[in-house]
Design a protein around this motif. Structure first.
Motif, PDB file in Angstrom:
ATOM      1  N   LEU A   5       0.824  -1.213   0.000  1.00 41.64           N
ATOM      2  CA  LEU A   5       0.000   0.000   0.000  1.00 41.64           C
ATOM      3  C   LEU A   5       0.857   1.261   0.000  1.00 41.64           C
ATOM      4  CD1 LEU A   5      -2.819  -0.891   2.578  1.00 41.64           C
ATOM      5  CD2 LEU A   5      -3.126  -0.402   0.147  1.00 41.64           C
ATOM      6  N   VAL A   6       1.946   1.210   0.760  1.00 37.61           N
ATOM      7  CA  VAL A   6       2.786   2.401   0.919  1.00 37.61           C
ATOM      8  C   VAL A   6       3.833   2.509  -0.195  1.00 37.61           C
ATOM      9  CG1 VAL A   6       4.411   3.545   2.496  1.00 37.61           C
ATOM     10  CG2 VAL A   6       2.407   2.404   3.413  1.00 37.61           C
ATOM     11  N   GLY A   7       4.217   1.354  -0.748  1.00 37.09           N
ATOM     12  CA  GLY A   7       5.237   1.356  -1.796  1.00 37.09           C
ATOM     13  C   GLY A   7       6.642   1.288  -1.246  1.00 37.09           C
ATOM     14  N   VAL A   8       6.785   0.575  -0.119  1.00 40.84           N
ATOM     15  CA  VAL A   8       8.123   0.356   0.453  1.00 40.84           C
ATOM     16  C   VAL A   8       8.315  -1.140   0.650  1.00 40.84           C
ATOM     17  CG1 VAL A   8       8.249   2.589   1.631  1.00 40.84           C
ATOM     18  CG2 VAL A   8       7.275   0.616   2.834  1.00 40.84           C
ATOM     19  N   SER A   9       9.490  -1.524   1.121  1.00 46.51           N
ATOM     20  CA  SER A   9       9.748  -2.946   1.349  1.00 46.51           C
ATOM     21  C   SER A   9       9.195  -3.380   2.709  1.00 46.51           C
ATOM     22  CB  SER A   9      11.245  -3.228   1.286  1.00 46.51           C
ATOM     23  OG  SER A   9      11.889  -2.612   2.374  1.00 46.51           O
ATOM     24  N   ARG A  10       9.098  -4.700   2.858  1.00 45.56           N
ATOM     25  CA  ARG A  10       8.594  -5.257   4.115  1.00 45.56           C
ATOM     26  C   ARG A  10       9.544  -4.939   5.274  1.00 45.56           C
ATOM     27  NH1 ARG A  10       7.293 -10.989   5.823  1.00 45.56           N
ATOM     28  NH2 ARG A  10       9.028 -11.630   4.521  1.00 45.56           N
ATOM     29  N   LYS A  11      10.828  -4.896   4.969  1.00 45.39           N
ATOM     30  CA  LYS A  11      11.800  -4.626   6.037  1.00 45.39           C
ATOM     31  C   LYS A  11      11.656  -3.202   6.572  1.00 45.39           C
ATOM     32  CE  LYS A  11      15.739  -3.259   3.276  1.00 45.39           C
ATOM     33  NZ  LYS A  11      16.392  -3.854   2.157  1.00 45.39           N
ATOM     34  N   THR A  12      11.192  -2.287   5.717  1.00 42.19           N
ATOM     35  CA  THR A  12      10.970  -0.912   6.188  1.00 42.19           C
ATOM     36  C   THR A  12       9.830  -0.886   7.205  1.00 42.19           C
ATOM     37  OG1 THR A  12      11.842   0.119   4.202  1.00 42.19           O
ATOM     38  CG2 THR A  12      10.254   1.404   5.454  1.00 42.19           C
ATOM     39  N   ILE A  13       8.740  -1.587   6.877  1.00 48.51           N
ATOM     40  CA  ILE A  13       7.616  -1.669   7.822  1.00 48.51           C
ATOM     41  C   ILE A  13       8.095  -2.310   9.127  1.00 48.51           C
ATOM     42  CG2 ILE A  13       5.298  -2.610   8.210  1.00 48.51           C
ATOM     43  CD1 ILE A  13       5.417  -0.516   5.949  1.00 48.51           C
ATOM     44  N   ASN A  14       8.875  -3.369   8.991  1.00 47.39           N
ATOM     45  CA  ASN A  14       9.368  -4.096  10.160  1.00 47.39           C
ATOM     46  C   ASN A  14      10.254  -3.221  11.046  1.00 47.39           C
ATOM     47  OD1 ASN A  14       9.785  -6.603  11.639  1.00 47.39           O
ATOM     48  ND2 ASN A  14      11.870  -6.509  10.882  1.00 47.39           N
ATOM     49  N   THR A  15      11.162  -2.479  10.425  1.00 45.81           N
ATOM     50  CA  THR A  15      12.078  -1.657  11.234  1.00 45.81           C
ATOM     51  C   THR A  15      11.351  -0.492  11.906  1.00 45.81           C
ATOM     52  OG1 THR A  15      12.722  -0.496   9.211  1.00 45.81           O
ATOM     53  CG2 THR A  15      14.230  -2.184  10.008  1.00 45.81           C
ATOM     54  N   VAL A  16      10.331   0.026  11.231  1.00 46.90           N
ATOM     55  CA  VAL A  16       9.569   1.123  11.856  1.00 46.90           C
ATOM     56  C   VAL A  16       8.763   0.563  13.032  1.00 46.90           C
ATOM     57  CG1 VAL A  16       7.748   2.856  11.521  1.00 46.90           C
ATOM     58  CG2 VAL A  16       9.457   2.497   9.741  1.00 46.90           C
ATOM     59  N   GLU A  17       8.103  -0.589  12.821  1.00 44.74           N
ATOM     60  CA  GLU A  17       7.313  -1.196  13.899  1.00 44.74           C
ATOM     61  C   GLU A  17       8.169  -1.512  15.120  1.00 44.74           C
ATOM     62  OE1 GLU A  17       3.672  -3.437  11.515  1.00 44.74           O
ATOM     63  OE2 GLU A  17       5.175  -4.631  12.556  1.00 44.74           O
ATOM     64  N   ASN A  18       9.380  -1.972  14.861  1.00 42.15           N
ATOM     65  CA  ASN A  18      10.263  -2.350  15.971  1.00 42.15           C
ATOM     66  C   ASN A  18      11.068  -1.174  16.527  1.00 42.15           C
ATOM     67  OD1 ASN A  18       9.498  -5.062  15.918  1.00 42.15           O
ATOM     68  ND2 ASN A  18      10.980  -5.528  14.314  1.00 42.15           N
ATOM     69  N   SER A  19      10.744   0.026  16.059  1.00 43.49           N
ATOM     70  CA  SER A  19      11.434   1.246  16.500  1.00 43.49           C
ATOM     71  C   SER A  19      12.938   1.199  16.260  1.00 43.49           C
ATOM     72  CB  SER A  19      11.165   1.516  17.985  1.00 43.49           C
ATOM     73  OG  SER A  19       9.810   1.715  18.202  1.00 43.49           O
ATOM     74  N   VAL A  20      13.340   0.446  15.253  1.00 43.11           N
ATOM     75  CA  VAL A  20      14.756   0.405  14.868  1.00 43.11           C
ATOM     76  C   VAL A  20      15.064   1.603  13.973  1.00 43.11           C
ATOM     77  CG1 VAL A  20      16.464  -0.889  13.511  1.00 43.11           C
ATOM     78  CG2 VAL A  20      14.939  -2.095  15.069  1.00 43.11           C
ATOM     79  N   PHE A  21      14.056   2.030  13.215  1.00 39.02           N
ATOM     80  CA  PHE A  21      14.249   3.088  12.224  1.00 39.02           C
ATOM     81  C   PHE A  21      13.185   4.166  12.398  1.00 39.02           C
ATOM     82  CE2 PHE A  21      13.382   4.633   7.826  1.00 39.02           C
ATOM     83  CZ  PHE A  21      14.608   5.229   7.589  1.00 39.02           C
ATOM     84  N   ILE A  22      13.622   5.415  12.437  1.00 38.41           N
ATOM     85  CA  ILE A  22      12.673   6.536  12.481  1.00 38.41           C
ATOM     86  C   ILE A  22      12.384   6.949  11.046  1.00 38.41           C
ATOM     87  CG2 ILE A  22      12.336   8.935  13.167  1.00 38.41           C
ATOM     88  CD1 ILE A  22      13.962   8.440  15.628  1.00 38.41           C
ATOM     89  N   PRO A  23      11.128   6.838  10.621  1.00 41.10           N
ATOM     90  CA  PRO A  23      10.816   7.133   9.213  1.00 41.10           C
ATOM     91  C   PRO A  23      10.905   8.625   8.912  1.00 41.10           C
ATOM     92  CG  PRO A  23       8.800   6.729  10.416  1.00 41.10           C
ATOM     93  CD  PRO A  23       9.922   6.473  11.373  1.00 41.10           C
ATOM     94  N   SER A  24      11.075   8.925   7.639  1.00 45.21           N
ATOM     95  CA  SER A  24      11.054  10.330   7.214  1.00 45.21           C
ATOM     96  C   SER A  24       9.625  10.860   7.325  1.00 45.21           C
ATOM     97  CB  SER A  24      11.532  10.441   5.767  1.00 45.21           C
ATOM     98  OG  SER A  24      10.587   9.806   4.918  1.00 45.21           O
ATOM     99  N   THR A  25       9.487  12.159   7.216  1.00 42.60           N
ATOM    100  CA  THR A  25       8.154  12.768   7.270  1.00 42.60           C
ATOM    101  C   THR A  25       7.276  12.226   6.146  1.00 42.60           C
ATOM    102  OG1 THR A  25       9.251  14.758   8.062  1.00 42.60           O
ATOM    103  CG2 THR A  25       6.966  14.989   7.385  1.00 42.60           C
ATOM    104  N   VAL A  26       7.862  12.086   4.974  1.00 41.51           N
ATOM    105  CA  VAL A  26       7.104  11.585   3.815  1.00 41.51           C
ATOM    106  C   VAL A  26       6.578  10.179   4.098  1.00 41.51           C
ATOM    107  CG1 VAL A  26       7.271  10.908   1.383  1.00 41.51           C
ATOM    108  CG2 VAL A  26       8.381  13.004   2.165  1.00 41.51           C
TER     109      VAL A  26
END
Lengths: 148, 68
Positions: B26-47
């Motif tokens: 839906l967002v147009g990113v990889s599964r690992k991006t969703i995973n890292t954001v959910e696990n608070s490993v990665f702070i997403p950009s504003t976009v």
């Protein structure tokens, strides 16, 4: 058979990339430890082996720089190199940069005690920094995939 | 783990019965991006934060919060 979605294809490619880059980096570092041109050159290592180091390091840096740039499918390419991968690549490059700076400064101090040829110094700076940059990228990518 | 930003992404995604792969599509990113954001490993950009909020039909503030 149901065709796989771009997200699944990108996921699989990304996981394979981690393995490939990690193995290539360990092979690169392993070869240097066993028969590196720096030490090997003193034993009369063939010229081709010494050139091999430059080619190997260049290819590894290229792998880090272009990521999935060789993939034809634009959608898959953008998924493989999305925000997290770009961030992980930047972190790898930063780690490699600091290792290069630390070793360069260490060598500068060491020149008070012994001399290094330009080739030796460049080899000692480039080999670990390339290794650290790629292994940092691999670790961060592996961590990103973990539990996904 | 980032303690500067909390998120409810996993809960919001689960509430809509979406898998990580569904949300990634839906967002147009990889599964690992969703995973890292959910696990608070990665702070997403504003976009990306705005894209996630749009995909989950919610607001950025309800997905991401600063700790008190």
């Amino acid at each position: 058979m149901q065709s796989r979605s771009p997200v699944e294809i990108a996921d699989q490619f990304s996981r394979k990339r981690v393995t490939l880059v990690a193995v290539a980096t360990f092979v690169f570092l392993g070869v240097q430890l066993i028969a590196g041109p720096f030490w090997g050159a003193r034993r009369g290592t063939p010229y081709i082996s010494q050139i091999g180091w430059v080619i190997n390091a260049f290819v590894l840096l290229l792998m880090l720089a272009i990521g999935s740039g060789l993939l034809r499918n634009r959608r898959i390419r953008s998924l493989v190199d999305d925000e997290v991968s770009r961030h992980n690549r930047e972190m790898g490059i930063i780690a490699g940069y600091w290792v290069a700076m630390a070793i360069a400064m260490g060598l500068y101090v060491m020149t008070a005690f012994r001399t290094f040829t330009a080739r030796e110094a460049l080899y000692l700076v480039v080999t670990p920094s390339v290794g650290v940059a790629l292994l940092t990228f691999c670790y961060l990518e592996w961590r990103a995939h973990r539990d996904a | 783990m980032h303690d500067r930003l909390r998120n409810n992404l996993r809960e919001e995604r689960a509430r809509r019965n979406l898998t990580q792969a569904d949300l990634a599509t839906l967002v147009g990113v990889s599964r690992k991006t969703i995973n890292t954001v959910e696990n608070s490993v990665f702070i997403p950009s504003t976009v990306l934060a705005l894209q996630l909020a749009r995909a989950l039909k919610t607001t950025v503030e309800s997905l991401f919060q600063l700790p008190e």
